[in-house]
Design an enzyme around this catalytic site. Structure first.
Site, mmCIF file in Angstrom:
data_model
loop_
_atom_site.group_PDB
_atom_site.id
_atom_site.type_symbol
_atom_site.label_atom_id
_atom_site.label_comp_id
_atom_site.label_asym_id
_atom_site.label_seq_id
_atom_site.Cartn_x
_atom_site.Cartn_y
_atom_site.Cartn_z
ATOM 1 N N HIS A 17 -34.319 135.219 21.271
ATOM 2 C CA HIS A 17 -35.137 136.178 22.031
ATOM 3 C C HIS A 17 -34.986 137.556 21.396
ATOM 4 O O HIS A 17 -33.957 138.213 21.559
ATOM 5 C CB HIS A 17 -34.685 136.228 23.491
ATOM 6 C CG HIS A 17 -35.515 137.119 24.362
ATOM 7 N ND1 HIS A 17 -35.825 136.793 25.663
ATOM 8 C CD2 HIS A 17 -36.113 138.311 24.144
ATOM 9 C CE1 HIS A 17 -36.568 137.756 26.195
ATOM 10 N NE2 HIS A 17 -36.745 138.700 25.273
ATOM 11 N N HIS A 19 -37.308 141.318 20.236
ATOM 12 C CA HIS A 19 -38.526 142.131 20.142
ATOM 13 C C HIS A 19 -38.482 142.882 18.818
ATOM 14 O O HIS A 19 -37.556 143.674 18.584
ATOM 15 C CB HIS A 19 -38.604 143.129 21.301
ATOM 16 C CG HIS A 19 -38.662 142.484 22.649
ATOM 17 N ND1 HIS A 19 -39.856 142.206 23.286
ATOM 18 C CD2 HIS A 19 -37.676 142.049 23.469
ATOM 19 C CE1 HIS A 19 -39.594 141.629 24.455
ATOM 20 N NE2 HIS A 19 -38.281 141.518 24.584
ATOM 21 N N LEU A 20 -39.469 142.640 17.973
ATOM 22 C CA LEU A 20 -39.514 143.298 16.667
ATOM 23 C C LEU A 20 -40.549 144.407 16.607
ATOM 24 O O LEU A 20 -40.636 145.120 15.612
ATOM 25 C CB LEU A 20 -39.773 142.264 15.563
ATOM 26 C CG LEU A 20 -38.694 141.184 15.423
ATOM 27 C CD1 LEU A 20 -39.082 140.172 14.350
ATOM 28 C CD2 LEU A 20 -37.329 141.794 15.116
ATOM 29 N N HIS A 178 -32.718 135.625 29.331
ATOM 30 C CA HIS A 178 -31.853 136.760 29.695
ATOM 31 C C HIS A 178 -31.405 136.707 31.160
ATOM 32 O O HIS A 178 -31.665 137.615 31.935
ATOM 33 C CB HIS A 178 -32.499 138.102 29.362
ATOM 34 C CG HIS A 178 -33.946 138.267 29.738
ATOM 35 N ND1 HIS A 178 -34.461 137.943 30.972
ATOM 36 C CD2 HIS A 178 -34.999 138.750 29.030
ATOM 37 C CE1 HIS A 178 -35.749 138.215 31.000
ATOM 38 N NE2 HIS A 178 -36.099 138.701 29.836
ATOM 39 N N LEU A 223 -34.427 145.447 31.307
ATOM 40 C CA LEU A 223 -34.939 144.544 32.334
ATOM 41 C C LEU A 223 -34.786 143.104 31.869
ATOM 42 O O LEU A 223 -35.141 142.807 30.723
ATOM 43 C CB LEU A 223 -36.410 144.845 32.637
ATOM 44 C CG LEU A 223 -36.671 146.179 33.359
ATOM 45 C CD1 LEU A 223 -38.168 146.449 33.449
ATOM 46 C CD2 LEU A 223 -36.046 146.179 34.754
ATOM 47 N N ASP A 251 -32.361 139.718 23.219
ATOM 48 C CA ASP A 251 -33.369 140.561 23.854
ATOM 49 C C ASP A 251 -33.326 141.968 23.261
ATOM 50 O O ASP A 251 -33.589 142.956 23.947
ATOM 51 C CB ASP A 251 -33.203 140.603 25.374
ATOM 52 C CG ASP A 251 -34.420 141.210 26.089
ATOM 53 O OD1 ASP A 251 -35.501 141.277 25.465
ATOM 54 O OD2 ASP A 251 -34.286 141.619 27.251
ATOM 55 N N HIS A 255 -36.717 151.065 21.458
ATOM 56 C CA HIS A 255 -37.617 152.158 21.833
ATOM 57 C C HIS A 255 -37.095 153.421 21.161
ATOM 58 O O HIS A 255 -35.878 153.603 21.046
ATOM 59 C CB HIS A 255 -37.630 152.381 23.350
ATOM 60 C CG HIS A 255 -38.259 151.289 24.147
ATOM 61 N ND1 HIS A 255 -39.619 151.090 24.198
ATOM 62 C CD2 HIS A 255 -37.708 150.329 24.933
ATOM 63 C CE1 HIS A 255 -39.878 150.057 24.993
ATOM 64 N NE2 HIS A 255 -38.739 149.575 25.451
ATOM 65 N N ALA A 267 -37.381 150.539 29.336
ATOM 66 C CA ALA A 267 -36.321 149.538 29.460
ATOM 67 C C ALA A 267 -36.132 148.809 28.140
ATOM 68 O O ALA A 267 -37.099 148.388 27.515
ATOM 69 C CB ALA A 267 -36.677 148.544 30.560
#
EC number: 3.5.2.3
Length: 348
Positions: A17, A19-20, A178, A223, A251, A255, A267
């Site tokens: 899991h 995020h790229l 998660h 989150l 996860d 940002h 988040a």
């Protein structure tokens, strides 16, 4: 009494899991994942979500273009489920090896989830097709009703969404992503072989006091939100037990600094630089290093029906400081544990 290990050698892990992002952010963060992990399940919640085979192919290529020479890394793409998604498109992507799994975001549960699913009934034909295909469903397990307290969203989701769904589609492979509560830990433990879970380093290392006592720490805000200590302990006990249907999913969710340190911050924890060492520290604290490799490198492939990676990674007991920030084109990223010392680091 035996001396503590100085080196941990494990099969090359996977991140189930991550995020790229896209654009300049993608180019900055991809190497932190591709350097360590053989594969990663890439989340589809871009500003324009990944809902078609062509979009996934194009995004996969942008990721591969950002992988440095010498890194052996395979991004595993996911399809963002929407109320209007075409089941035939999903099946085509799965058969062509483009989509590894599909992601269910309840509408407005997290970053870029406004296109998400309004109700499971709305996508039941798609889920029925996935069950027939043996295609895993990845679930952000929180309800988003305004009257449900943010700390109760996961437990409520189990009762009102997850359990009815699994009763209806008994052989659908589901990853409860998660997980953050003792409720979810117990639910997954009690489940059958079609149910698994990922767990992040931050939810194993911290609880809501760490985020809120003595000042708000925005870089621990993610989150699902950090919960009470009793929930943190339940997660730690689950992984320390050697439970085989829980596996590594960072996860990692970058940002820019100005979007985190603001009056209404985003988040997500960008934990890719230090996640593997963070997990190692938790397993060591729990006297469970015997189960560390399985959590990182074996349990995920077993659930997904994929081969274990052939390479190896070594972590060494070598205290290193996590950078205070990482440069972006027009801002910076503050990584998880910024400025802190980690006792396990990946041998370069």
């Amino acid at each position: 009494m035996t001396a503590p290990s100085q080196v941990l050698k494990i099969r090359r892990p996977d991140d189930w899991h991550v995020h790229l992002r896209d654009g300049d952010m993608l180019k900055t963060v991809v190497p932190y994942t591709s350097e360590i992990y053989g594969r990663a399940i890439v989340m589809p919640n871009l500003a324009s979500p990944i809902t078609t085979v062509d979009a996934a192919i194009a995004y996969r290529q942008r990721i591969l273009d950002a992988v440095p020479a010498g890194h052996d890394f395979t991004p595993l793409m996911t399809c963002y489920l929407t109320d209007s998604l075409d089941a035939d498109e999903l099946e085509r992507g799965f058969h062509e090896g483009v989509f590894t799994a599909a992601k269910l975001y309840p509408a407005n549960a997290t970053t870029n989830s406004s296109h998400g699913v309004t109700s499971v009934d709305a996508i039941m034909p798609v889920l029925e097709r996935m069950e027939k295909l043996g295609m895993p469903l990845l679930v952000h397990g929180e309800v988003t009703h305004a009257d449900v307290d943010i700390f109760d969203r996961e437990a409520r989701f189990i009762d009102t969404v997850m359990e009815p769904l699994r009763q209806r589609l008994t052989t659908l492979k589901v990853v409860f992503e998660h997980i953050t509560t003792k409720d979810a830990a117990q639910y997954v433990r009690d489940g059958n072989d079609y149910l698994a879970a990922t767990i992040t380093p931050q939810h194993l290392m911290f609880n809501r006091n760490d985020m809120l006592v003595g000042g708000i720490r925005p870089h621990l805000y993610c989150l699902p939100i950090l919960k009470r200590n009793i929930h943190q302990q339940a997660l730690r006990e689950l992984v320390a037990s050697g439970f085989t249907r829980a596996f590594l999913g960072t996860d990692s969710a970058p940002h820019s600094r100005h979007r985190k340190e603001t009056s209404c911050g985003c988040a997500g924890c960008f934990n890719a630089p230090s996640a593997l060492g963070s997990y190692a520290a938790v397993f060591e604290e729990m006297n469970a290093l015997a189960h560390f490799e399985a959590f990182c490198s074996l349990n995920g492939p077993q659930f997904y029906g994929l081969p274990v990676n052939t390479g190896w990674v070594e972590l060494v007991r070598d205290e290193q400081q996590v950078p205070e920030n990482i440069a972006l084109a027009d801002d910076s990223l503050v990584p998880f544990l910024a400025g802190e010392t980690v006792r396990w680091s990946v041998k370069k």
